[in-house]
Structure formats: C-alpha cells, structure tokens
Design a protein around this motif. Structure first.
Motif, short mmCIF file in Angstrom:
data_model
loop_
_atom_site.label_atom_id
_atom_site.label_comp_id
_atom_site.label_asym_id
_atom_site.label_seq_id
_atom_site.Cartn_x
_atom_site.Cartn_y
_atom_site.Cartn_z
N PRO A 27 0.57 -0.83 -0.19
CA PRO A 27 0.34 0.20 0.42
C PRO A 27 0.89 1.34 0.25
CG PRO A 27 -0.41 -1.11 1.89
CD PRO A 27 0.86 -2.31 1.47
N THR A 28 2.15 0.94 0.29
CA THR A 28 3.10 2.70 0.80
C THR A 28 4.39 2.79 -0.06
OG1 THR A 28 1.37 2.79 2.64
CG2 THR A 28 3.41 4.50 2.67
N PRO A 29 4.54 2.52 -1.19
CA PRO A 29 5.73 2.99 -2.01
C PRO A 29 6.60 3.85 -1.38
CG PRO A 29 4.30 3.60 -3.33
CD PRO A 29 3.15 3.48 -1.82
N SER A 30 8.35 2.98 -1.01
CA SER A 30 8.64 4.44 -1.13
C SER A 30 9.24 5.66 -2.34
CB SER A 30 10.34 3.41 -0.92
OG SER A 30 10.52 2.85 -2.00
N ALA A 31 8.81 5.33 -3.41
CA ALA A 31 9.16 5.84 -4.26
C ALA A 31 7.44 5.89 -5.65
CB ALA A 31 10.02 5.84 -5.51
N ARG A 32 6.51 6.97 -5.73
CA ARG A 32 5.75 6.23 -6.51
C ARG A 32 6.00 6.62 -7.97
NH1 ARG A 32 1.06 5.96 -3.66
NH2 ARG A 32 -0.18 5.40 -6.11
N THR A 33 5.36 6.47 -8.98
CA THR A 33 5.27 6.73 -10.76
C THR A 33 4.53 7.30 -10.79
OG1 THR A 33 6.55 5.49 -10.87
CG2 THR A 33 5.41 6.39 -12.94
N THR A 34 3.92 9.01 -11.24
CA THR A 34 2.49 8.87 -11.90
C THR A 34 2.54 7.90 -12.79
OG1 THR A 34 2.50 11.08 -10.19
CG2 THR A 34 1.01 11.07 -12.90
N MET A 35 1.25 7.65 -13.06
CA MET A 35 0.83 6.72 -14.32
C MET A 35 0.03 7.48 -15.18
SD MET A 35 3.12 4.56 -13.66
CE MET A 35 2.12 2.96 -15.70
N THR A 36 -0.29 8.26 -16.70
CA THR A 36 -1.13 8.83 -17.21
C THR A 36 -1.64 7.54 -18.22
OG1 THR A 36 0.90 8.56 -19.02
CG2 THR A 36 0.58 10.52 -17.47
N THR A 37 -1.01 6.22 -18.55
CA THR A 37 -2.22 5.58 -18.94
C THR A 37 -1.72 4.29 -18.12
OG1 THR A 37 -0.01 4.79 -19.86
CG2 THR A 37 -0.62 6.14 -21.47
N PRO A 38 -2.72 3.32 -18.50
CA PRO A 38 -3.00 1.78 -18.11
C PRO A 38 -1.54 1.55 -17.52
CG PRO A 38 -5.02 1.64 -19.24
CD PRO A 38 -3.78 2.91 -19.65
N GLY A 39 -1.08 0.78 -15.55
CA GLY A 39 0.10 0.97 -16.20
C GLY A 39 -0.37 -1.28 -15.87
N PRO A 40 1.28 -1.23 -16.05
CA PRO A 40 1.60 -2.86 -16.10
C PRO A 40 0.72 -4.22 -15.34
CG PRO A 40 3.41 -1.29 -15.38
CD PRO A 40 2.09 -0.77 -15.73
N SER A 41 0.14 -5.05 -16.02
CA SER A 41 -0.11 -5.79 -15.09
C SER A 41 0.71 -7.38 -14.79
CB SER A 41 -1.23 -6.56 -15.49
OG SER A 41 -0.78 -7.49 -17.58
N SER A 42 2.09 -6.80 -15.25
CA SER A 42 3.11 -8.27 -15.73
C SER A 42 4.23 -8.28 -16.13
CB SER A 42 2.63 -9.31 -16.42
OG SER A 42 3.63 -10.56 -16.21
N ILE A 43 5.31 -8.45 -14.26
CA ILE A 43 6.89 -7.32 -15.20
C ILE A 43 7.39 -8.49 -14.80
CG2 ILE A 43 8.65 -5.55 -14.44
CD1 ILE A 43 6.50 -4.25 -13.50
N VAL A 44 8.45 -8.85 -16.36
CA VAL A 44 9.57 -9.45 -16.32
C VAL A 44 10.90 -9.24 -16.10
CG1 VAL A 44 10.62 -11.49 -17.81
CG2 VAL A 44 8.22 -11.43 -17.76
N GLY A 45 11.88 -9.11 -15.71
CA GLY A 45 12.97 -8.79 -15.05
C GLY A 45 14.14 -10.06 -15.28
N LEU A 46 14.90 -9.49 -16.71
CA LEU A 46 15.75 -10.51 -17.73
C LEU A 46 16.96 -9.38 -17.19
CD1 LEU A 46 14.00 -10.39 -21.04
CD2 LEU A 46 14.24 -11.96 -19.27
N GLY A 47 17.55 -10.63 -16.95
CA GLY A 47 19.75 -10.23 -16.84
C GLY A 47 20.28 -11.15 -15.79
N ASP A 48 21.86 -10.08 -15.41
CA ASP A 48 22.29 -10.77 -14.93
C ASP A 48 22.65 -11.02 -13.25
OD1 ASP A 48 23.23 -8.06 -13.92
OD2 ASP A 48 24.62 -8.15 -15.91
N SER A 49 23.58 -10.76 -12.31
CA SER A 49 23.76 -11.01 -11.20
C SER A 49 23.00 -10.19 -10.25
CB SER A 49 25.03 -11.61 -10.59
OG SER A 49 25.65 -9.84 -10.95
N ILE A 50 23.13 -8.45 -11.40
CA ILE A 50 22.08 -6.91 -10.15
C ILE A 50 21.11 -7.51 -9.94
CG2 ILE A 50 22.07 -4.64 -10.34
CD1 ILE A 50 24.48 -6.20 -10.33
N PRO A 51 19.85 -7.52 -11.33
CA PRO A 51 18.11 -7.79 -10.74
C PRO A 51 18.36 -9.55 -9.99
CG PRO A 51 18.96 -8.85 -13.17
CD PRO A 51 20.16 -8.24 -12.56
N SER A 52 18.99 -9.84 -10.08
CA SER A 52 19.27 -11.38 -9.47
C SER A 52 19.08 -11.04 -8.03
CB SER A 52 19.53 -12.67 -9.85
OG SER A 52 21.01 -12.41 -9.78
#
Length: 273
Positions: A27-52
């Motif tokens: 309910p309470t994030p530390s940083a918020r984004t103002t979305m002017t269009t519908p936000g994502p419903s599914s996020i995928v993170g790809l990459g190396d040891s930084i995202p992991s």
C-alpha cells in the motif's frame, strides 16, 4: 563484473524460472510513479546478477521493489513480477535464453513491461589483460574496444526478440545502464588502485553509450544508473550504495535502482503501444 558473476539484466525479480509466480501488494511505496496510461499487469526482469540480487544476502532485489511500486500505482490490481536474472550472464546468454520453447520466451511473451540490465559480464574476458598492463592503446583500454560493437549487435537482437515475442502488443521496455561494469568505490580502490577506478568509469560510460543508443533505436527507455549512483557530474563516491564486494548493490542500492526505474517509466508516460 570482476571476480564473481555480476551485473545484469532485465526486469523485475520475485523468484526464479520455475514454479508459481507471486503477486505483490504494497500500500505504501517509497517512490511512486504518476501513470498517465494504464500501468503494467505483468513485469519480467531479465539480466545478470544485479537483478537477481547476488552479493547482497537478505536483500530485496530492485526488481521486487519496482514491482511493489507499480502495484501501489495501479491500486487494487496486483502486478505480477517474474525474476529471470541469472548471475554471470552475458548479453549472448540472455539472447539465447529467449529461444523457442524456453521458459523465458513464454514469460516475456506474457509481460507488458520488461526491464533489461545486461552487458557488464561481456567485458570480463579482457579484464586480466587490462590488469596485467597488456590492454594496449593510449588509455590502456583498447582490448575492450572490439567488444563494444559486439554488445551493440547482441543487445539489438535482444530487443528485437522481445518485440517479436510480444507480437505487437503494448509493451514498455526499460533498459538500464551501469554505475560501473567492474567493482567500484572503496573496494576497487583498495584492490586495484585509483587509476583502475578512473579507467573503469571511462569504459563504463562507453558501455552505457552503447546501451543507450540501442534503446533509442529500438524504442526502449534508457535508465541511467551511472548518474543515479554517482551524481549528475559522475564524481560522487557510490560506496554507500554497494555491497561488501564492491561489485553489487546493497539494499540502498537496489532501492536506488527501483526508484530510477519508476522515474524513467513516469517520464516515458507509462506503458507504450
């Protein structure tokens, strides 16, 4: 990054490649984004040891943090977050993971937001030559030069493959750069000396230029982590944002990356068509 499998890759993180995919409600994030269009419903993170999240035991990786921020922005509808970051992966490893009949292919095909953090490990093959004084060139960085166009080509193929898997559906791709492709801060100065830190920053800027140019050419949004960790002038010490190995983010560093992703998504106007 030097010494251990490092920096990495795409979107959000909440688990590995198998099993059920958790949802996130915060309910309470530390940083918020103002979305002017519908936000994502599914996020995928790809990459190396930084995202992991490697190198930071007990930390919540930035992909999860970013997912929580997006979940708060869309209200009651949870955002599904899948972490596909793999420590040690190069850009070629990531591209190969998007082949037909792979789990990654199916996950990306179903994601309307993808983050990509990849490329640092592409340069580790020449690190010993640099450290041994055999890299060549006036700046002793020539041995890395041929790897830059290779990275450009592979990243282009990665983004083209993501677009192909999405089959024309509305998709936002956030592609990050790096604060450093090798260790940084106090650890790097102690292990390798101040000249290494300076040279690594020069090379990292060149790598980031490649990532940024590919993102622009392919319609993705570039997310600057060099400035996020080192300030607008690039002269701030990032040690307070780094784990004990000097190579990966600590918890504050992961939060910094999540905030940078949220800010970039807000600047991009939310999901794109």
């Amino acid at each position: 990054m030097a010494g251990t499998p490092t920096i990495g890759a795409l979107l959000l993180v909440v688990g590995c490649t198998g099993g059920s995919v958790p949802t996130v409600r915060v309910p309470t994030p530390s940083a918020r984004t103002t979305m002017t269009t519908p936000g994502p419903s599914s996020i995928v993170g790809l990459g190396d040891s930084i995202p992991s999240g490697d190198g930071c035991p007990g930390c919540t990786p930035y992909v999860e943090l970013f997912g929580r921020q997006m979940s708060a922005d869309v209200g009651e509808r949870p955002v599904r977050v899948t972490n596909l970051g793999v420590g040690g992966w190069t850009s070629t490893d990531l591209l190969n993971s998007l082949e037909v009949d792979r789990y990654e292919e199916n996950a990306v095909g179903a994601a309307d937001l993808v983050t990509v953090t990849i490329g640092a490990n592409d340069f580790e093959s020449e690190l010993d030559a640099y450290l041994g004084g055999d890299c060549g060139g006036d700046d002793d960085l020539d041995c890395f030069s041929s790897l830059l166009p290779q990275l450009h080509n592979t990243l282009t193929s990665v983004l083209e493959r993501i677009a192909e898997l999405r089959q024309g559906q509305r998709t936002e791709v956030l592609m990050t750069g790096y604060w450093d492709i090798f260790p940084d801060g106090d650890v790097a100065r102690r292990l390798y000396g101040p000249q290494f830190v300076q040279d690594s920053a020069v090379l990292t800027r060149r790598v980031n230029d490649v990532i940024s140019s590919v993102a622009a050419a392919q319609g993705a949004t570039y997310v600057d982590l060099f400035g996020a960790f080192k300030g607008a002038e690039g002269d701030e010490d990032p040690t307070s944002l780094l784990a004990d190995d000097g190579d990966h983010p600590n918890q504050s560093g992961h939060q910094q990356i999540a905030d940078a992703l949220s800010a970039a998504l807000g600047s991009a106007g939310g999901s794109r068509n």
